[in-house]
Design a protein around this motif. Structure first.
Motif, PDB file in Angstrom:
ATOM      1  N   PHE A  65       2.507   6.897  -6.727  1.00  0.00           N
ATOM      2  CA  PHE A  65       1.618   8.007  -7.080  1.00  0.00           C
ATOM      3  C   PHE A  65       2.308   9.344  -6.864  1.00  0.00           C
ATOM      4  O   PHE A  65       2.201  10.259  -7.678  1.00  0.00           O
ATOM      5  N   LEU A  66       3.050   9.442  -5.760  1.00  0.00           N
ATOM      6  CA  LEU A  66       3.739  10.690  -5.450  1.00  0.00           C
ATOM      7  C   LEU A  66       4.744  11.024  -6.546  1.00  0.00           C
ATOM      8  O   LEU A  66       4.810  12.165  -7.006  1.00  0.00           O
ATOM      9  N   SER A  67       5.496   9.988  -6.990  1.00  0.00           N
ATOM     10  CA  SER A  67       6.488  10.267  -8.026  1.00  0.00           C
ATOM     11  C   SER A  67       5.798  10.684  -9.315  1.00  0.00           C
ATOM     12  O   SER A  67       6.280  11.570 -10.030  1.00  0.00           O
ATOM     13  N   PHE A  90       0.840  -1.207   0.000  1.00  0.00           N
ATOM     14  CA  PHE A  90       0.000   0.000   0.000  1.00  0.00           C
ATOM     15  C   PHE A  90       0.870   1.250   0.000  1.00  0.00           C
ATOM     16  O   PHE A  90       0.676   2.168  -0.801  1.00  0.00           O
ATOM     17  N   GLU A  91       1.868   1.273   0.903  1.00  0.00           N
ATOM     18  CA  GLU A  91       2.720   2.456   0.994  1.00  0.00           C
ATOM     19  C   GLU A  91       3.597   2.603  -0.246  1.00  0.00           C
ATOM     20  O   GLU A  91       3.830   3.717  -0.720  1.00  0.00           O
ATOM     21  N   SER A 132       2.823   1.724  -3.268  1.00  0.00           N
ATOM     22  CA  SER A 132       2.028   2.278  -4.365  1.00  0.00           C
ATOM     23  C   SER A 132       1.768   3.759  -4.139  1.00  0.00           C
ATOM     24  O   SER A 132       1.683   4.533  -5.097  1.00  0.00           O
ATOM     25  N   SER A 133       1.690   4.191  -2.874  1.00  0.00           N
ATOM     26  CA  SER A 133       1.479   5.617  -2.650  1.00  0.00           C
ATOM     27  C   SER A 133       2.722   6.405  -3.061  1.00  0.00           C
ATOM     28  O   SER A 133       2.615   7.523  -3.562  1.00  0.00           O
ATOM     29  N   ILE A 134       3.924   5.807  -2.879  1.00  0.00           N
ATOM     30  CA  ILE A 134       5.145   6.483  -3.333  1.00  0.00           C
ATOM     31  C   ILE A 134       5.133   6.587  -4.860  1.00  0.00           C
ATOM     32  O   ILE A 134       5.531   7.594  -5.432  1.00  0.00           O
TER      33      ILE A 134
END
Lengths: 166, 347
Positions: A152-154, A145-146, A148-150
């Protein structure tokens, strides 16, 4: 032989999904394609509800039908695409596309043929509800989960860098 | 046969409730048009509509009749199907949100517990969010199908405006969810019934939500998609007759529903102070609760009108700057602070 209500709903949803998905590919007008795709998303969201995954259904609608497709439509409307002035693709390109699409289908069928796809079991009917999904995402699957959030951030940083005037 | 094992009373009860809610939305929207003109007249020191019926009360009927009997024009070079689809989507989406709003507590009629909420789904808030994000299609499709550059510009504006303001709206809602711990609107109301109203805990969140609601309803100061002095009327430029009426009417229904939502989420919904100490019967409690919600909603509708006749329209770049540079950072800060406080309270 009587069909249960669920079966009837499933049939109708599948029919809508298939017909609208065909409309996406077959329609000449790109705006009609986008609208057909939105209908497909709604039908798939209906399937999620049938699987008792209401959260997934609503997020599917909000993210895909509500945000991404609006941007698609936005671009399509501004491009003023027209079937008459659209440059025709070369024939060999069409054949190559058909062959590679067919190859992908074969690979998918081969991969899915032996895979055991667990149907909705008695113990997992509650899994799609937001409470259970949240618990699962933040305990068992917290690392993916985390990560995939990175991702998205990139992507967001990338979009800002590209969009910035130099 | 499983098909026949439906609880028919349940079905009839729900159909009655859905019809009731729809009629209520339509009547309120109808009289909002009258109210809007009366409020405008009051603010501008005029009289407002006063010819049709006492105090102009029949004016909405006259307007509706006029719209129905006007000539219907579909532009020659437009996409006929999409041209009709646009206002239909706008109207349908506007009517859908009311399904998850709890209008009052349960009533008991002839021994049956009747919930005055069409659907108490456990994702109520997300449902609303999903429906709101659909609302833009009516404007976009209608504007594009008209085959007119002003309509197209308006629909492009509408799309970017609604997407931009959905983000701070969602972030403001996340802060509210952290506080309440539920997505069901009914439970949110029940929590406020026994505690302070959510606006006390979420003043900034409420303010952000209010601004975004104005933007999502295309109300002044955010009515850029229909800016008459630069776009000739915007996305409904080519529309006439009742199709124009649908677009205008959908805006008033949206206003009513978002007012009811704000009252439900931040101002206690059908709960009012000391409601459990009055010793009223269950049915009376539900009835007075409904009245309380209705009065709160009307106050919000008045706020919408008040702002419309007070504040001028934003410029487009100002609108975008407010959304992305002010509201989103504020909403993020609000979310962070709320999260920290909730965590602190739990330990």
């Amino acid at each position: 032989m009587g069909m249960s209500t669920q079966q009837i709903i499933f049939m109708v949803l599948s029919l809508v999904a298939l017909v609208s998905a065909l409309g996406v590919v077959l329609s000449k007008n790109p705006v009609t394609s986008v609208l057909c795709l939105i209908v497909t998303f709604f039908a798939i969201a209906g399937h999620y509800v049938m699987l008792n995954a209401q959260f997934l259904a609503v997020v599917h609608i909000i993210v895909y039908a509500g945000a991404i497709m609006v941007l698609f439509l936005y671009v399509m409307m501004l491009m003023n695409l027209n079937s008459e002035i659209e440059p025709q693709k070369r024939n060999w390109l069409k054949y190559a596309g058909a062959v590679s699409g067919g190859a992908l289908l074969v690979v998918l069928v081969a991969a899915l043929r032996d895979a055991s796809v667990p149907a909705l079991s008695e113990s997992s009917v509650e899994i799609g509800l937001i409470h259970n999904l949240g618990k699962l995402l933040f305990t068992q699957y917290v690392v993916p989960f985390e990560v995939s959030s990175i991702l998205f951030l990139s992507a967001m940083v990338g979009a800002v860098v590209i969009g910035k005037k130099d | 046969m499983t098909l026949l094992s439906i609880d028919w009373f349940f079905l009839i009860e729900k159909i009655l409730l859905i019809s009731g809610v729809l009629v209520l939305s339509l009547v309120v929207a109808m009289y909002s048009t009258w109210g809007e003109r009366k409020v405008a007249a009051w603010i501008q020191d005029r009289l407002g509509p006063n010819r049709a019926g006492p105090m102009g009360l029949l004016q909405p009927l006259a307007d509706g009749g006029k719209l129905f009997f006007k000539e219907e024009i579909i532009p020659t070079h437009s996409n006929r199907f999409l041209f009709i689809l646009g206002p239909s989507i706008a109207m349908m989406v506007a009517c859908m949100t009311s399904a998850v709003i709890p209008w009052a507590d349960t009533m008991t009629i002839a021994g049956r517990q009747i919930s005055l909420q069409v659907a108490d789904v456990n994702i109520g808030i997300l449902f609303i969010f999903g429906v709101v994000s659909m609302g833009v299609y009516g404007i976009m499709i209608g504007g594009w199908a008209s085959n007119n550059k002003y309509s197209l510009l308006a629909s492009v504006r509408a799309a970017s405006q609604i997407i931009s303001y959905e983000l701070p709206m969602g972030l403001a809602l996340i802060a509210l969810l952290m506080l309440t711990g539920t997505l069901s609107l009914k439970e949110i109301v029940e929590q406020q019934r026994h505690d302070l109203w959510n606006v006390v805990y979420q003043p900034l969140g409420f303010f952000i939500f209010l601004i975004c609601a104005f933007a999502e309803c295309n109300r002044t100061p955010f009515d850029l998609p229909e800016a008459e002095n630069e776009l000739n009327g915007g996305y409904h430029l080519e529309y006439s007759s009742m199709k124009l009426g649908f677009f205008l009417f959908a805006e008033y229904i949206n206003m009513f529903i978002s007012s009811a939502l704000m009252a439900t989420m931040y101002f206690g919904g059908y709960a009012y102070p000391y409601m459990d100490k009055l010793g009223l019967s269950e049915n009376m409690l539900a009835l007075t609760g409904f009245l309380a919600l209705f009065i709160k909603t009307l106050l919000f509708i008045f706020l919408f009108m008040w702002v419309r006749w007070t504040i001028p329209r934003f410029r487009y770049d100002q609108l975008m700057r407010l959304g992305w540079r002010v509201l989103i950072p504020l909403a993020l800060a609000n979310m962070l602070i709320t999260g920290a406080l909730v965590l602190f309270r739990h330990h």
